[in-house]
Design an enzyme around this catalytic site. Structure first.
Site, PDB file in Angstrom:
ATOM      1  N   CYS A  73     -13.576  14.707 -29.487  1.00  0.00           N
ATOM      2  CA  CYS A  73     -13.810  13.432 -30.156  1.00  0.00           C
ATOM      3  C   CYS A  73     -14.504  12.466 -29.200  1.00  0.00           C
ATOM      4  O   CYS A  73     -14.005  12.190 -28.113  1.00  0.00           O
ATOM      5  CB  CYS A  73     -12.473  12.867 -30.632  1.00  0.00           C
ATOM      6  SG  CYS A  73     -12.431  11.082 -30.774  1.00  0.00           S
ATOM      7  N   GLU A  74     -15.668  11.970 -29.627  1.00  0.00           N
ATOM      8  CA  GLU A  74     -16.441  11.117 -28.710  1.00  0.00           C
ATOM      9  C   GLU A  74     -15.839   9.727 -28.553  1.00  0.00           C
ATOM     10  O   GLU A  74     -16.207   8.993 -27.650  1.00  0.00           O
ATOM     11  CB  GLU A  74     -17.900  11.031 -29.174  1.00  0.00           C
ATOM     12  CG  GLU A  74     -18.119  10.261 -30.448  1.00  0.00           C
ATOM     13  CD  GLU A  74     -19.587  10.307 -30.892  1.00  0.00           C
ATOM     14  OE1 GLU A  74     -20.337  11.178 -30.420  1.00  0.00           O
ATOM     15  OE2 GLU A  74     -19.962   9.458 -31.728  1.00  0.00           O
ATOM     16  N   HIS A  75     -14.923   9.348 -29.422  1.00  0.00           N
ATOM     17  CA  HIS A  75     -14.323   8.022 -29.307  1.00  0.00           C
ATOM     18  C   HIS A  75     -13.166   7.989 -28.319  1.00  0.00           C
ATOM     19  O   HIS A  75     -12.907   6.944 -27.720  1.00  0.00           O
ATOM     20  CB  HIS A  75     -13.824   7.551 -30.686  1.00  0.00           C
ATOM     21  CG  HIS A  75     -14.927   7.406 -31.678  1.00  0.00           C
ATOM     22  ND1 HIS A  75     -14.793   7.708 -33.013  1.00  0.00           N
ATOM     23  CD2 HIS A  75     -16.211   7.001 -31.514  1.00  0.00           C
ATOM     24  CE1 HIS A  75     -15.940   7.499 -33.634  1.00  0.00           C
ATOM     25  NE2 HIS A  75     -16.811   7.071 -32.746  1.00  0.00           N
ATOM     26  N   HIS A  76     -12.441   9.092 -28.192  1.00  0.00           N
ATOM     27  CA  HIS A  76     -11.253   9.099 -27.334  1.00  0.00           C
ATOM     28  C   HIS A  76     -11.270  10.188 -26.266  1.00  0.00           C
ATOM     29  O   HIS A  76     -10.345  10.282 -25.483  1.00  0.00           O
ATOM     30  CB  HIS A  76      -9.987   9.287 -28.180  1.00  0.00           C
ATOM     31  CG  HIS A  76      -9.791   8.226 -29.216  1.00  0.00           C
ATOM     32  ND1 HIS A  76     -10.193   8.377 -30.528  1.00  0.00           N
ATOM     33  CD2 HIS A  76      -9.254   6.985 -29.120  1.00  0.00           C
ATOM     34  CE1 HIS A  76      -9.899   7.288 -31.208  1.00  0.00           C
ATOM     35  NE2 HIS A  76      -9.340   6.411 -30.380  1.00  0.00           N
ATOM     36  N   HIS A 100      -7.097  16.299 -35.290  1.00  0.00           N
ATOM     37  CA  HIS A 100      -7.568  15.429 -34.206  1.00  0.00           C
ATOM     38  C   HIS A 100      -6.416  15.011 -33.304  1.00  0.00           C
ATOM     39  O   HIS A 100      -5.490  14.332 -33.759  1.00  0.00           O
ATOM     40  CB  HIS A 100      -8.247  14.186 -34.807  1.00  0.00           C
ATOM     41  CG  HIS A 100      -9.536  14.515 -35.495  1.00  0.00           C
ATOM     42  ND1 HIS A 100     -10.760  14.094 -35.035  1.00  0.00           N
ATOM     43  CD2 HIS A 100      -9.791  15.266 -36.601  1.00  0.00           C
ATOM     44  CE1 HIS A 100     -11.713  14.553 -35.835  1.00  0.00           C
ATOM     45  NE2 HIS A 100     -11.147  15.265 -36.788  1.00  0.00           N
ATOM     46  N   GLN A 103     -16.439  14.451 -36.425  1.00  0.00           N
ATOM     47  CA  GLN A 103     -16.426  15.573 -37.366  1.00  0.00           C
ATOM     48  C   GLN A 103     -17.505  15.435 -38.453  1.00  0.00           C
ATOM     49  O   GLN A 103     -18.092  16.413 -38.885  1.00  0.00           O
ATOM     50  CB  GLN A 103     -15.033  15.688 -37.988  1.00  0.00           C
ATOM     51  CG  GLN A 103     -14.865  16.947 -38.826  1.00  0.00           C
ATOM     52  CD  GLN A 103     -13.461  17.099 -39.356  1.00  0.00           C
ATOM     53  OE1 GLN A 103     -12.499  16.858 -38.638  1.00  0.00           O
ATOM     54  NE2 GLN A 103     -13.328  17.489 -40.602  1.00  0.00           N
ATOM     55  N   CYS A 140      -6.403  12.862 -31.106  1.00  0.00           N
ATOM     56  CA  CYS A 140      -6.338  11.407 -30.914  1.00  0.00           C
ATOM     57  C   CYS A 140      -5.507  10.750 -32.015  1.00  0.00           C
ATOM     58  O   CYS A 140      -5.149   9.577 -31.915  1.00  0.00           O
ATOM     59  CB  CYS A 140      -7.732  10.792 -30.824  1.00  0.00           C
ATOM     60  SG  CYS A 140      -8.794  11.171 -32.220  1.00  0.00           S
TER      61      CYS A 140
HETATM   62 ZN   LIG Z   1     -10.666  10.175 -31.672  1.00  0.00          ZN
END
Ligand SMILES: [Zn+2]
Length: 211
Positions: free
Chosen positions: A102-105, A171, A143, A173
């Site tokens: 996941c590129e955010h977390h 996920h 995703q 995260c």
């Molecule tokens: Zn995430």
């Protein structure tokens, strides 16, 4: 004992197959990254010199280079060996396992992709579809984009009459932090051509998925 620089050089060699042109810069970035992980360990309240975590910055660097191996290739090239076949019914490859980040977390997400297409005179090897999925998964991702990239690659190389991709992911995260919903999975779809235009075709796809 090897110095950091030697260890990093070996990692880069493994990843790129040869020393990359910008090797000095990459070694410097790697050293800074490891320093950052060391600081993170301290910030979180642990001792970065403690035996168990002493080599963690190096291990995290190594792991990240593996998680992102997809950047080394253009995944749609896996599809380019095609065969001319007069088959214009659904081809469905189900349960293609993937692991992504996941590129955010920077937390893993993983699950299965299901890829269906209706050929337009051309098919590709079934195992190649799995390789292509891997190539897009092994990057910093969301995703939704992963799902679209899989569909776009198939469209670009095979020009099928219809294309449907379903991705189901769990996920991390969402499990250990934030809303802490460890049982939830996320489903994303991408629908093109006759699957988008013809509800009967979509029904057919869904009934194949249920089996
Ligand atoms: Zn995430």
């Amino acid at each position: 004992m090897s110095t950091n620089k030697e260890l990093i050089s070996k990692l880069l060699l493994d990843r790129f197959g040869k020393m990359p042109e910008s090797a000095d810069e990459k070694i410097k970035q790697s050293e800074q990254y490891m320093e950052g992980i060391k600081n993170l360990i301290a910030l979180c309240g642990d001792d970065p010199e403690r035996e168990g975590v002493e080599e963690t910055p190096y291990r995290v660097l190594k792991a990240f280079l593996e998680y992102t191996e997809g950047y080394l290739e253009d995944p749609k090239e896996h599809l380019e060996k095609t065969f001319d076949v007069a088959h214009n019914e659904i081809v469905l490859v189900k349960d293609i396992e993937f692991y992504s980040m996941c590129e955010h977390h920077f937390a893993p997400f993983f699950g299965h992709a299901h890829v269906a297409y209706i050929p337009n005179g051309k098919i590709t090897g079934l195992s190649k579809i799995g390789r292509m999925v891997d190539g897009y998964a092994k990057r910093f991702q969301v995703q939704e984009r992963l799902t679209n990239q899989i569909a776009d690659a198939m469209i670009e190389v095979l020009n099928p009459l219809g294309m449907m991709v379903v991705v189901e992911g769990k996920h991390m995260c969402m499990c250990g932090r934030g809303v802490k919903k460890s049982e939830s999975t996320t489903t994303t779809t991408s629908t093109r051509g006759v699957f988008a235009d013809d509800p009967m075709r979509r029904m057919e796809f869904l009934s194949l998925m249920d089996r």
